[in-house]
Design a protein around this motif. Structure first.
Motif, short mmCIF file in Angstrom:
data_model
loop_
_atom_site.label_atom_id
_atom_site.label_comp_id
_atom_site.label_asym_id
_atom_site.label_seq_id
_atom_site.Cartn_x
_atom_site.Cartn_y
_atom_site.Cartn_z
N GLY A 173 25.97 -28.24 45.64
CA GLY A 173 26.33 -27.98 47.32
C GLY A 173 25.27 -27.50 48.07
N VAL A 174 24.69 -26.36 47.59
CA VAL A 174 23.34 -25.94 48.07
C VAL A 174 22.24 -27.07 48.53
CG1 VAL A 174 21.61 -24.24 48.06
CG2 VAL A 174 23.91 -23.54 47.30
N ILE A 175 22.03 -27.89 47.77
CA ILE A 175 21.20 -28.90 47.90
C ILE A 175 21.51 -29.63 48.89
CG2 ILE A 175 20.16 -31.12 46.84
CD1 ILE A 175 19.99 -29.54 44.18
N GLY A 223 32.98 -37.69 45.37
CA GLY A 223 34.08 -37.71 44.47
C GLY A 223 33.33 -38.01 43.14
N ALA A 224 32.49 -38.93 42.83
CA ALA A 224 31.64 -39.15 41.72
C ALA A 224 31.01 -37.65 41.08
CB ALA A 224 30.68 -40.14 41.98
N LEU A 225 30.34 -37.01 42.13
CA LEU A 225 29.81 -35.81 41.92
C LEU A 225 30.54 -34.88 41.44
CD1 LEU A 225 27.32 -33.99 41.93
CD2 LEU A 225 27.49 -33.69 44.34
N ALA A 226 31.70 -34.67 42.28
CA ALA A 226 32.91 -33.75 41.80
C ALA A 226 33.42 -34.04 40.19
CB ALA A 226 34.11 -33.88 42.56
N ALA A 227 33.38 -35.39 40.04
CA ALA A 227 33.83 -35.83 38.50
C ALA A 227 32.78 -35.33 37.59
CB ALA A 227 34.03 -37.20 38.58
N ARG A 249 21.75 -37.42 37.41
CA ARG A 249 22.73 -38.14 38.36
C ARG A 249 23.48 -37.07 39.34
NH1 ARG A 249 23.66 -40.96 33.39
NH2 ARG A 249 23.49 -43.05 33.77
N LYS A 250 23.41 -35.79 39.00
CA LYS A 250 24.06 -34.96 39.70
C LYS A 250 23.09 -34.69 40.75
CE LYS A 250 26.23 -32.33 36.37
NZ LYS A 250 26.59 -31.39 35.61
N LEU A 251 21.70 -34.57 40.70
CA LEU A 251 20.63 -34.17 41.63
C LEU A 251 20.64 -35.44 42.62
CD1 LEU A 251 17.83 -32.43 39.32
CD2 LEU A 251 19.14 -31.40 41.43
N ALA A 252 20.60 -36.69 41.82
CA ALA A 252 20.46 -37.70 42.69
C ALA A 252 21.65 -37.95 43.61
CB ALA A 252 20.33 -39.03 41.93
N LEU A 253 22.87 -37.85 43.30
CA LEU A 253 24.07 -37.86 43.99
C LEU A 253 23.93 -36.69 45.23
CD1 LEU A 253 26.97 -38.41 41.46
CD2 LEU A 253 26.23 -39.92 43.08
N ALA A 254 23.49 -35.71 44.85
CA ALA A 254 23.35 -34.37 45.82
C ALA A 254 22.38 -35.09 46.98
CB ALA A 254 22.94 -33.19 44.99
#
Length: 157
Positions: free
Chosen positions: A4-6, A75-79, A89-94
């Motif tokens: 979220g910060v990113i 939604g994908a990041l939240a999942a 993947r989380k960094l890329a989505l962010a």
């Protein structure tokens, strides 16, 4: 929390750069970015459509499609948020979401996206972009790379 910060930092960083460009007189553009030897030009472009002005006369589509895609990515990041794996993947989505939110703000509030940077090399000379665009491109590339790596690993294994 860190993702979220990113997202916030990337979106606010791009919006700040856009605001700086918007405050300047239009006749100051284009101009070279200091310290780049003319390799990077600053612009003040307003794009009411998708890249290169595609569908600029269809504002509802230009606003709603990115909103839907960004919502799906959030939604994908939240999942993925609960697990300790999938950091790439989380960094890329962010990264994608942060860039997308900046451009979404423009699309909904200004009714156009502010593009302000062009690299003066080969075909890139014709492309004017912003930090949000770079984030979307970079994050998408990392996501595709991560998916390809996973597919290769699953086939070997």
């Amino acid at each position: 929390m860190i993702y979220g910060v990113i997202i916030l930092l990337l979106a606010m960083g791009d919006l700040t750069l856009k605001q700086l460009v918007e405050r300047e007189e239009p006749d100051r553009f284009p101009r070279p970015l200091e310290g780049t030897g003319g390799k990077i030009l600053l612009y003040r472009n307003h794009n009411a459509g998708f890249p290169f002005g595609f569908l600029e006369k269809h504002g509802d589509v230009v606003r709603m499609v990115p909103l839907a895609v960004t919502s799906a990515l959030a939604g994908a990041l939240a999942a993925l948020a609960g697990g300790k794996k999938q950091v790439i993947r989380k960094l890329a989505l962010a990264t994608v979401i942060g860039g997308s939110l900046s451009n979404l703000y423009d699309r909904f509030v200004r009714r156009y996206v502010v593009d302000y940077c062009s690299i003066q090399a080969g075909p890139l000379k014709k492309v004017v972009f912003n930090l949000g665009d770079v984030c979307v491109l970079l994050g998408s590339g990392v996501l595709i790379g991560a998916e390809l790596m996973e597919e290769l690993r699953s086939r070997k294994g």
